[in-house]
Design a protein around this motif. Structure first.
Motif, PDB file in Angstrom:
ATOM      1  N   ARG A   1       1.114  -1.394  -0.422  1.00  0.00           N
ATOM      2  CA  ARG A   1       0.268  -0.084   0.028  1.00  0.00           C
ATOM      3  C   ARG A   1       0.722   0.674   0.209  1.00  0.00           C
TER       4      ARG A   1
ATOM      5  N   ASP B   1      -3.138   1.076  -3.641  1.00  0.00           N
ATOM      6  CA  ASP B   1      -3.525  -0.293  -3.047  1.00  0.00           C
ATOM      7  C   ASP B   1      -3.062  -1.112  -4.162  1.00  0.00           C
TER       8      ASP B   1
ATOM      9  N   ASP C   1      -2.836  -9.228   2.297  1.00  0.00           N
ATOM     10  CA  ASP C   1      -2.903  -9.229   3.578  1.00  0.00           C
ATOM     11  C   ASP C   1      -4.443  -9.197   3.693  1.00  0.00           C
ATOM     12  N   ARG C   2      -5.731  -9.261   2.419  1.00  0.00           N
ATOM     13  CA  ARG C   2      -7.013  -9.065   2.813  1.00  0.00           C
ATOM     14  C   ARG C   2      -7.229  -9.693   0.893  1.00  0.00           C
TER      15      ARG C   2
ATOM     16  N   ASP D   1       0.428  -8.559   6.993  1.00  0.00           N
ATOM     17  CA  ASP D   1       0.117  -7.399   6.625  1.00  0.00           C
ATOM     18  C   ASP D   1       1.719  -7.443   5.457  1.00  0.00           C
ATOM     19  N   THR D   2       1.360  -7.236   4.335  1.00  0.00           N
ATOM     20  CA  THR D   2       2.852  -7.317   3.524  1.00  0.00           C
ATOM     21  C   THR D   2       3.385  -6.751   3.338  1.00  0.00           C
TER      22      THR D   2
END
Length: 463
Positions: free
Chosen positions: A44, A48, A67-68, A84-85
């Motif tokens: 991000r 994003d 992460d999503r 979390d990337t």
């Protein structure tokens, strides 16, 4: 061909889940540059990266770190799911460093980082397989990305580390864990965020805190801050310090350097031998960077004098001084593209190099230097003597460059505009065949707009 990362290694490094078994050959954070076999990391930033996962997979990415749930992606897509990337990429970089058995050098400094990194790429590649980022990847995502892309079997690696604010270098140095840490120079870059040159020196010097046990610090012997940097290294437990520069006390010493339109030649004392180098790059700062690079090679325990001829292949990259011929009014002119960045020391070096270029006229096109805070007015205005000496006409854009423009003799003033988009057509109309044009400014000044305007059209210059 051995993959850069296996699925099992990705899981182990990041703690993520991955149902597929891809073999990863590269890593990308930009879907537009994805190559088949890449791991695409959905970071991000201004946008994003999750919104581009589908595009990356369509372009051949073997897997995406997310992460999503990314939109438009099939349920059975190869997705490495992490918490979390950015943290996942950092963990992957740490794993890349942990498995690397070669020699690693890290480079920081107010100016000269990227040039020195590129010189080290050439010098070390003359000795063995060498890994370094192709671009200036020196921040919180660039350093882990470079480490994650590092082949385990490489013999050498060079990591560039930068900063904008206090406290940024030490964590990146700890991630890189170099055997050799070098500081190229101390100057006013980012002084608005740091408060003064002493604070800049302290932040740059913090690179030594990431050194492995027995690591070596390579420091600029000519700098007024050499003593401070050396004390900082000793406080961090560094036993060996190698100084480089013109100072007689320097272990790697620049004895003589001359520069001109054909490039730069220098003579250096390196490991008990006098070494001559020649590079197709104009500017004495290139000789200073070469001195630092050779000191790093020596600190790594390699024969720097033997590797030195490889510097004949060094030339500035795009946006960092690369010259190119452009069409102007039925003839040609020479464009020097320095649009990538500009700190005060780099601006002075670029103007000094422009002064050496033969041409009908020398034109300086300058955009604001950024992140100078309360020092900005004086640092821009104080370039007037160098700009007056180097250029026949000076064109400026941005509120800070207005101070330089006002300080110039009236006969040297080309034009001032509020931004690069407004300045570009004014410069186009003013050019003549035979001109040499320097375009330089901070990345945020968007001087690449001027470069594109000058390279994408045939300019019918004014008389």
């Amino acid at each position: 061909m051995t993959p850069l990362w296996t699925a099992a290694a990705l899981r182990a490094a990041t703690g993520g889940s991955l149902a597929a078994e891809p073999a990863i050959s590269g890593i990308s954070i930009d879907s537009r540059s994805v190559a088949p076999g890449d791991l695409f990391v959905a970071l991000r930033d201004a946008r994003d990266g999750h919104d581009f996962v589908a595009d990356a997979l369509a372009r051949g990415a073997a897997c995406a770190m997310v992460d999503r749930a990314p939109p438009g992606v099939a349920p059975d897509a190869a997705l490495l799911r992490v918490a979390d990337t950015l943290a996942g990429l950092t963990a992957l970089g740490a794993a890349g460093r942990a498995r690397f058995a070669g020699k690693l050098a890290a480079v920081t400094g107010s100016v000269g980082k990227t040039g020195t990194k590129e010189m080290l790429r050439l010098l070390l590649a003359a000795i063995g397989p060498t890994h370094a980022a192709m671009a200036s990847y020196n921040n919180h995502w660039g350093v882990p990305l470079t480490l994650a892309r590092m082949p385990a079997e490489a013999g050498f690696a060079v990591i560039e580390i930068g900063m904008n604010n206090p406290g940024e270098i030490a964590p990146l140095a700890a991630l890189a864990r170099p055997q050799v840490a070098a500081v190229t120079a101390i100057g006013e870059a980012h002084i608005g965020h740091m408060g003064g040159l002493g604070a800049i020196a302290a932040e740059k010097g913090s690179i030594v805190t990431g050194l492995v046990a027995g690591g070596i610090a390579v420091l600029p012997r000519d700098s007024a801050f050499f003593g401070q940097l050396a004390a900082q290294a000793r406080a961090a437990g560094v036993v060996r310090i190698i100084g480089f520069g013109r100072d007689p006390a320097a272990e790697i010493r620049l004895l003589e350097a001359v520069t001109g339109p054909e490039g730069t030649r220098a003579s250096l004392a390196v490991q008990g031998r006098q070494v001559a180098i020649a590079m197709p790059a104009l500017g004495l700062h290139h000789a200073e960077n070469a001195c630092c690079a050779l000191a790093v090679v020596a600190a790594l325990g390699e024969d720097a004098a033997r590797a030195a001829p490889a510097l004949a292949g060094y030339a500035p990259g795009a946006g960092r001084g690369a010259p190119r011929e452009i069409a102007v009014g039925g003839g040609t002119a020479l464009l020097i593209d320095e649009s990538y960045n500009a700190a005060p020391p780099a601006m002075r070096a670029a103007l000094a190099s422009l002064a050496l270029r033969p041409g009908a006229r020398r034109i300086a096109v300058l955009g604001d230097m950024r992140e100078l805070g309360g020092f900005a007015m004086a640092l821009h205005r104080d370039l007037a003597a160098e700009a007056d000496s180097a250029a026949d006409r000076v064109f400026c854009c941005g509120p800070e460059m207005a101070h330089l423009y006002a300080a110039l003799p009236p006969g040297k003033r080309g034009a001032h505009a509020p931004d690069s988009a407004a300045l570009a057509p004014i410069v186009q109309a003013a050019l003549r065949p035979g001109d040499v044009i320097l375009v330089k400014g901070a990345l945020g000044s968007r001087m690449a707009v001027v470069v594109r305007a000058l390279t994408e059209q045939d300019h019918r210059g004014a008389a």
